[in-house]
Design a protein around this motif. Structure first.
Motif, PDB file in Angstrom:
ATOM      1  N   ALA A  44       0.778  -1.060   0.226  1.00 12.20           N
ATOM      2  CA  ALA A  44      -0.108   0.051   0.105  1.00 12.20           C
ATOM      3  C   ALA A  44       0.576   1.163   0.201  1.00 12.20           C
ATOM      4  O   ALA A  44       0.114   2.080  -0.441  1.00 12.20           O
ATOM      5  CB  ALA A  44      -0.892  -0.157   0.764  1.00 12.20           C
ATOM      6  N   GLN A  45       1.387   1.640   0.900  1.00 14.47           N
ATOM      7  CA  GLN A  45       2.706   2.484   0.663  1.00 14.47           C
ATOM      8  C   GLN A  45       3.196   3.087  -0.924  1.00 14.47           C
ATOM      9  O   GLN A  45       3.413   3.668  -0.981  1.00 14.47           O
ATOM     10  CB  GLN A  45       3.500   2.395   2.034  1.00 14.47           C
ATOM     11  N   MET A  46       3.691   1.720  -1.462  1.00 13.35           N
ATOM     12  CA  MET A  46       4.475   2.008  -2.468  1.00 13.35           C
ATOM     13  C   MET A  46       3.010   2.301  -3.160  1.00 13.35           C
ATOM     14  O   MET A  46       3.775   3.505  -4.471  1.00 13.35           O
ATOM     15  CB  MET A  46       4.382   0.895  -3.246  1.00 13.35           C
ATOM     16  N   LEU A  47       2.324   2.424  -3.577  1.00  7.62           N
ATOM     17  CA  LEU A  47       1.567   2.497  -4.305  1.00  7.62           C
ATOM     18  C   LEU A  47       1.143   4.136  -3.844  1.00  7.62           C
ATOM     19  O   LEU A  47       0.908   4.761  -4.658  1.00  7.62           O
ATOM     20  CB  LEU A  47      -0.035   1.891  -4.250  1.00  7.62           C
ATOM     21  N   ARG A  48       0.962   4.437  -2.614  1.00 13.13           N
ATOM     22  CA  ARG A  48       0.617   5.482  -2.260  1.00 13.13           C
ATOM     23  C   ARG A  48       1.436   6.720  -2.382  1.00 13.13           C
ATOM     24  O   ARG A  48       1.651   7.763  -3.501  1.00 13.13           O
ATOM     25  CB  ARG A  48       0.508   6.240  -0.337  1.00 13.13           C
ATOM     26  N   ASP A  49       2.792   6.161  -3.014  1.00 15.50           N
ATOM     27  CA  ASP A  49       4.237   6.589  -2.774  1.00 15.50           C
ATOM     28  C   ASP A  49       4.148   7.801  -4.740  1.00 15.50           C
ATOM     29  O   ASP A  49       4.420   8.926  -4.746  1.00 15.50           O
ATOM     30  CB  ASP A  49       5.414   5.889  -2.672  1.00 15.50           C
ATOM     31  N   LEU A  50       3.251   6.621  -4.899  1.00 13.20           N
ATOM     32  CA  LEU A  50       3.792   6.892  -6.744  1.00 13.20           C
ATOM     33  C   LEU A  50       1.913   7.532  -7.077  1.00 13.20           C
ATOM     34  O   LEU A  50       1.642   7.935  -8.248  1.00 13.20           O
ATOM     35  CB  LEU A  50       3.706   5.136  -7.270  1.00 13.20           C
ATOM     36  N   GLY A  51       1.418   7.389  -6.372  1.00 15.39           N
ATOM     37  CA  GLY A  51       0.390   8.576  -6.544  1.00 15.39           C
ATOM     38  C   GLY A  51      -1.263   7.232  -7.432  1.00 15.39           C
ATOM     39  O   GLY A  51      -2.043   7.885  -7.816  1.00 15.39           O
ATOM     40  N   LEU A  52      -0.807   5.176  -7.462  1.00 12.03           N
ATOM     41  CA  LEU A  52      -1.377   4.537  -8.086  1.00 12.03           C
ATOM     42  C   LEU A  52      -2.966   4.202  -7.044  1.00 12.03           C
ATOM     43  O   LEU A  52      -2.167   3.654  -5.816  1.00 12.03           O
ATOM     44  CB  LEU A  52      -0.604   3.361  -8.280  1.00 12.03           C
ATOM     45  N   HIS A  53      -3.804   3.705  -7.530  1.00 12.96           N
ATOM     46  CA  HIS A  53      -5.062   3.516  -6.723  1.00 12.96           C
ATOM     47  C   HIS A  53      -5.180   1.915  -7.078  1.00 12.96           C
ATOM     48  O   HIS A  53      -6.087   1.116  -6.105  1.00 12.96           O
ATOM     49  CB  HIS A  53      -5.655   3.921  -7.299  1.00 12.96           C
ATOM     50  N   ASP A  54      -4.389   1.460  -8.048  1.00 15.18           N
ATOM     51  CA  ASP A  54      -4.693  -0.198  -8.701  1.00 15.18           C
ATOM     52  C   ASP A  54      -3.964  -0.603  -8.830  1.00 15.18           C
ATOM     53  O   ASP A  54      -2.962  -0.425  -9.578  1.00 15.18           O
ATOM     54  CB  ASP A  54      -5.655  -0.109 -10.395  1.00 15.18           C
ATOM     55  N   PRO A  55      -3.202  -1.672  -7.748  1.00 15.05           N
ATOM     56  CA  PRO A  55      -2.222  -2.499  -7.855  1.00 15.05           C
ATOM     57  C   PRO A  55      -1.822  -3.642  -8.970  1.00 15.05           C
ATOM     58  O   PRO A  55      -0.507  -3.285  -9.312  1.00 15.05           O
ATOM     59  CB  PRO A  55      -2.333  -3.421  -6.331  1.00 15.05           C
TER      60      PRO A  55
END
Length: 132
Positions: A44-55
């Motif tokens: 989840a942190q990686m996705l937040r850092d990149l501004g992504l919602h769909d893993p």
């Protein structure tokens, strides 16, 4: 199709190591300095850092300080790492149906290594027509 099995992780790791071993010098030697990590999904942190919602949109990620920003006086606090995400890779491979898994993994590895060597996404996109 089941994603993220031990077999999938091991196979993707093997393909990634082969891709690195087949790079031309001097890239191969430097690429071997980068840790390779295989995970089922980005956290989840990686996705937040990149501004992504769909893993499922993230097949790989470079974490570290690019070579163009390193110096003796500014050592990297953590090892350079390339993450490969099994479920998104396997899903894309299955959905595309027109590419060999080895080629897909190689493309993801080379893309992430380009970040290690200091290339931006725009630099990579100007050369890499893979997704067109």
């Amino acid at each position: 199709m089941t994603h993220g099995t031990r077999h999938d992780r091991n196979h993707i790791a093997k393909l990634a190591r082969r891709a690195i071993a087949e790079l031309p010098e001097p890239f191969r030697g430097r690429a071997r300095e980068v840790q390779l990590r295989i995970a089922d999904m980005p956290d989840a942190q990686m996705l937040r850092d990149l501004g992504l919602h769909d893993p499922m949109t993230l097949t790989g990620l470079y974490e570290g300080v690019p070579l163009t920003h390193k110096s003796v006086s500014y050592p990297s606090p953590t090892p350079d790492t390339i993450w490969l995400f099994v479920a998104p890779i396997m899903s894309e491979w299955h959905d595309r149906g027109d590419v060999d898994l080895s080629d897909l993994v190689t493309n993801v590895v080379v893309h992430e290594l380009a970040h290690f060597f200091g290339w931006s996404d725009d630099d990579i996109a100007a050369i890499d027509r893979w997704w067109e």
